[in-house]
Write a protein that holds these residues in place. Structure first.
Motif, PDB file in Angstrom:
ATOM      1  N   ALA A 113       1.048  -1.186  -0.042  1.00 43.55           N
ATOM      2  CA  ALA A 113       0.188  -0.044  -0.090  1.00 43.55           C
ATOM      3  C   ALA A 113       0.791   1.205  -0.017  1.00 43.55           C
ATOM      4  O   ALA A 113       2.108   1.178   0.337  1.00 43.55           O
ATOM      5  N   VAL A 114       0.213   2.545  -0.222  1.00 43.22           N
ATOM      6  CA  VAL A 114       0.932   3.809  -0.337  1.00 43.22           C
ATOM      7  C   VAL A 114       0.117   4.880   0.371  1.00 43.22           C
ATOM      8  O   VAL A 114      -1.040   4.877   0.145  1.00 43.22           O
ATOM      9  N   SER A 115       0.629   5.397   1.298  1.00 44.00           N
ATOM     10  CA  SER A 115      -0.076   6.422   2.179  1.00 44.00           C
ATOM     11  C   SER A 115       0.682   7.711   1.812  1.00 44.00           C
ATOM     12  O   SER A 115       1.856   7.824   1.892  1.00 44.00           O
ATOM     13  N   VAL A 116       0.204   8.585   1.461  1.00 43.51           N
ATOM     14  CA  VAL A 116       0.353  10.036   1.029  1.00 43.51           C
ATOM     15  C   VAL A 116      -0.387  11.096   1.644  1.00 43.51           C
ATOM     16  O   VAL A 116      -1.613  11.164   1.844  1.00 43.51           O
ATOM     17  N   ALA A 117       0.625  12.026   2.348  1.00 50.62           N
ATOM     18  CA  ALA A 117       0.126  13.135   2.875  1.00 50.62           C
ATOM     19  C   ALA A 117       0.409  14.393   2.463  1.00 50.62           C
ATOM     20  O   ALA A 117       1.664  14.448   1.698  1.00 50.62           O
ATOM     21  N   GLY A 118      -0.174  15.358   2.288  1.00 50.47           N
ATOM     22  CA  GLY A 118       0.248  16.567   1.905  1.00 50.47           C
ATOM     23  C   GLY A 118       0.046  18.012   2.645  1.00 50.47           C
ATOM     24  O   GLY A 118      -1.120  17.995   3.266  1.00 50.47           O
ATOM     25  N   GLN A 119       0.851  18.782   2.927  1.00 49.45           N
ATOM     26  CA  GLN A 119       0.841  19.953   3.744  1.00 49.45           C
ATOM     27  C   GLN A 119       0.344  20.936   2.693  1.00 49.45           C
ATOM     28  O   GLN A 119       1.332  21.517   1.835  1.00 49.45           O
ATOM     29  N   MET A 120      -0.911  21.349   2.437  1.00 47.02           N
ATOM     30  CA  MET A 120      -1.405  21.779   1.320  1.00 47.02           C
ATOM     31  C   MET A 120      -1.006  23.551   1.128  1.00 47.02           C
ATOM     32  O   MET A 120      -1.462  23.959   0.195  1.00 47.02           O
ATOM     33  N   THR A 121      -0.182  23.981   1.990  1.00 49.52           N
ATOM     34  CA  THR A 121       0.113  25.325   1.858  1.00 49.52           C
ATOM     35  C   THR A 121       1.051  25.559   0.728  1.00 49.52           C
ATOM     36  O   THR A 121       1.059  26.705   0.278  1.00 49.52           O
ATOM     37  N   TRP A 122       1.491  24.384   0.219  1.00 54.68           N
ATOM     38  CA  TRP A 122       2.134  24.677  -1.071  1.00 54.68           C
ATOM     39  C   TRP A 122       1.380  25.299  -2.232  1.00 54.68           C
ATOM     40  O   TRP A 122       1.994  25.701  -3.364  1.00 54.68           O
ATOM     41  N   THR A 123       0.406  24.636  -2.231  1.00 62.61           N
ATOM     42  CA  THR A 123      -0.857  25.295  -3.321  1.00 62.61           C
ATOM     43  C   THR A 123      -1.125  26.876  -3.084  1.00 62.61           C
ATOM     44  O   THR A 123      -1.761  27.478  -3.775  1.00 62.61           O
ATOM     45  N   ASP A 124      -0.710  27.556  -1.986  1.00 64.18           N
ATOM     46  CA  ASP A 124      -1.139  28.999  -1.576  1.00 64.18           C
ATOM     47  C   ASP A 124      -0.251  29.982  -2.368  1.00 64.18           C
ATOM     48  O   ASP A 124       0.720  30.564  -1.637  1.00 64.18           O
ATOM     49  N   ARG A 125      -0.347  30.046  -3.769  1.00 60.28           N
ATOM     50  CA  ARG A 125       0.687  30.738  -4.516  1.00 60.28           C
ATOM     51  C   ARG A 125      -0.328  31.217  -6.055  1.00 60.28           C
ATOM     52  O   ARG A 125      -0.973  30.490  -6.088  1.00 60.28           O
ATOM     53  N   PRO A 126       0.119  32.289  -6.447  1.00 64.28           N
ATOM     54  CA  PRO A 126      -0.521  32.558  -7.788  1.00 64.28           C
ATOM     55  C   PRO A 126      -0.800  31.640  -8.605  1.00 64.28           C
ATOM     56  O   PRO A 126      -1.815  31.437  -9.311  1.00 64.28           O
ATOM     57  N   ALA A 127       0.028  30.515  -8.855  1.00 66.58           N
ATOM     58  CA  ALA A 127       0.024  29.696  -9.971  1.00 66.58           C
ATOM     59  C   ALA A 127      -1.090  28.643  -9.685  1.00 66.58           C
ATOM     60  O   ALA A 127      -1.720  27.965 -10.637  1.00 66.58           O
ATOM     61  N   TRP A 128      -1.733  28.512  -8.432  1.00 65.88           N
ATOM     62  CA  TRP A 128      -2.613  27.603  -8.000  1.00 65.88           C
ATOM     63  C   TRP A 128      -3.956  28.654  -7.649  1.00 65.88           C
ATOM     64  O   TRP A 128      -3.942  28.977  -6.276  1.00 65.88           O
ATOM     65  N   THR A 129      -5.048  28.873  -8.305  1.00 62.86           N
ATOM     66  CA  THR A 129      -6.250  29.564  -7.682  1.00 62.86           C
ATOM     67  C   THR A 129      -7.040  28.715  -6.987  1.00 62.86           C
ATOM     68  O   THR A 129      -6.953  27.493  -7.113  1.00 62.86           O
ATOM     69  N   PRO A 130      -7.913  29.361  -6.208  1.00 65.49           N
ATOM     70  CA  PRO A 130      -8.901  28.357  -5.470  1.00 65.49           C
ATOM     71  C   PRO A 130      -9.698  27.409  -6.568  1.00 65.49           C
ATOM     72  O   PRO A 130     -10.075  26.255  -6.094  1.00 65.49           O
ATOM     73  N   THR A 131      -9.897  28.007  -7.786  1.00 64.35           N
ATOM     74  CA  THR A 131     -10.620  27.053  -8.679  1.00 64.35           C
ATOM     75  C   THR A 131      -9.847  25.944  -9.039  1.00 64.35           C
ATOM     76  O   THR A 131      -9.962  24.809  -9.093  1.00 64.35           O
ATOM     77  N   ASP A 132      -8.465  25.873  -9.152  1.00 63.36           N
ATOM     78  CA  ASP A 132      -7.529  24.910  -9.483  1.00 63.36           C
ATOM     79  C   ASP A 132      -7.319  23.951  -8.183  1.00 63.36           C
ATOM     80  O   ASP A 132      -7.409  22.698  -8.711  1.00 63.36           O
ATOM     81  N   LEU A 133      -7.458  24.500  -7.175  1.00 63.95           N
ATOM     82  CA  LEU A 133      -7.329  23.579  -5.886  1.00 63.95           C
ATOM     83  C   LEU A 133      -8.496  22.791  -5.804  1.00 63.95           C
ATOM     84  O   LEU A 133      -8.542  21.689  -5.627  1.00 63.95           O
ATOM     85  N   PHE A 134      -9.656  23.269  -5.928  1.00 61.64           N
ATOM     86  CA  PHE A 134     -10.726  22.659  -6.135  1.00 61.64           C
ATOM     87  C   PHE A 134     -10.882  21.573  -7.040  1.00 61.64           C
ATOM     88  O   PHE A 134     -11.507  20.391  -6.916  1.00 61.64           O
ATOM     89  N   ALA A 135     -10.337  21.743  -8.259  1.00 61.42           N
ATOM     90  CA  ALA A 135     -10.387  20.957  -9.319  1.00 61.42           C
ATOM     91  C   ALA A 135      -9.469  19.680  -8.934  1.00 61.42           C
ATOM     92  O   ALA A 135      -9.662  18.464  -9.365  1.00 61.42           O
ATOM     93  N   TYR A 136      -8.568  20.129  -8.292  1.00 63.92           N
ATOM     94  CA  TYR A 136      -7.462  19.178  -8.122  1.00 63.92           C
ATOM     95  C   TYR A 136      -8.111  18.082  -7.065  1.00 63.92           C
ATOM     96  O   TYR A 136      -7.944  16.804  -7.234  1.00 63.92           O
TER      97      TYR A 136
END
Length: 284
Positions: A113-136
């Motif tokens: 099995a594989v367990s993945v965790a993400g500290q999602m503050t890396w998405t808090d930058r201009p290249a990732w809009t809230p729309t992108d984040l929700f789509a992801y």
């Protein structure tokens, strides 16, 4: 300090935290439980989280070579260096591709099995809009149709607004509900409980099989509870595919909930009784 139980394995879960100590404890607990269970573990961190990466590397015990890895977001112009991911134009499709390759390589390499965790503050930058984040978050659900893949997304309340966190949370089935993709035709299996805490994630899960040009088999035999909202999502899904059957295998309680919200008025929705377990005894 909150702790994460092993019951989240095989699921896609989001949690919000309010302090550095809280995320440190959550990630350490997650990684240690997964390592102990024999999973490969990968934790994606923000650029500024070097101290957190070192603390996790020192605190998580018992991992064999290659079992536990932390990687940090890179903004470099020449591609992500060793032990990093991302880059100046790193987008939704890039992260989805990275996670897909990670799961394929891990499971193909012999890990159970594989367990993945993400500290999602890396998405808090201009290249990732809230729309992108929700789509992801919506698209990445597909990975967790494999019960051998676990995802934990951690969001900092100090950097993400309440409305966005609520929308993101609705996409995640959470710890009570699990789903499995695969099998005959377009086959989706639901297990656990479908209630007010996770019912809004169901449309995203159903969308994974909505485009199938065939019968959709929805196995709810191991769904212990479904409320009216969850049942309504299933009925509306079947109604949206009037020329293709949606077959729901379920127990009496789930059938009653579906009938209560109008299942009998949707010709393309077929309800089938749960198949009872069969015990086989050795011949004497």
């Amino acid at each position: 300090m909150r702790e994460l139980g092993a019951a989240l394995f095989g699921k896609h879960v989001t949690l919000a935290y309010s302090s550095d100590d809280e995320i440190r404890g959550l990630l350490a607990d997650f990684a240690q439980r997964a390592v102990t269970a024999g999973h490969r573990v990968v934790v994606f961190l923000d650029t500024e989280s070097g101290d957190l990466a070192r603390e996790l590397a020192e605190g998580v015990t018992g991992a064999v070579t290659g079992q536990f890895t932390t990687v940090r977001f890179s903004t470099g112009q020449t591609g992500a260096p060793l032990g990093a991911f991302g880059g100046p134009v790193f987008g939704v499709a890039d992260m989805l591709d990275l996670l897909t390759r990670l799961a394929d390589e891990t499971l193909g390499g012999g890990w159970p099995a594989v367990s993945v965790a993400g500290q999602m503050t890396w998405t808090d930058r201009p290249a990732w809009t809230p729309t992108d984040l929700f789509a992801y978050e919506h698209e990445v659900d597909r990975l967790f149709g494999d019960p051998r893949v676990t995802g934990l997304c951690l969001y900092d309340r100090r950097r993400f607004g309440k409305e966005l966190l609520a929308r993101i949370g609705a996409v995640h089935p959470g710890p009570l509900l699990a789903f499995t993709l695969g099998g005959w035709g377009a086959h989706l299996r639901l297990t656990g409980e479908l209630d007010a805490s996770n019912a809004e994630s169901l449309p995203c899960i159903l969308e994974l099989v909505a485009g199938a040009d065939s019968v959709v088999m929805l196995d709810a035999s191991d769904l212990d509870f479904v409320d009216a909202a969850g049942a309504g999502h299933i009925v509306r899904f079947a109604a949206s595919r009037p020329h293709r059957h949606t077959v729901v295998r379920c127990g009496r309680a789930v059938r009653q909930a579906l009938e209560l919200v109008g299942a009998e008025s949707v010709p393309s929705l077929v309800l089938r009784d749960r198949v009872p377990a069969v015990s086989v005894s050795a011949a004497s």
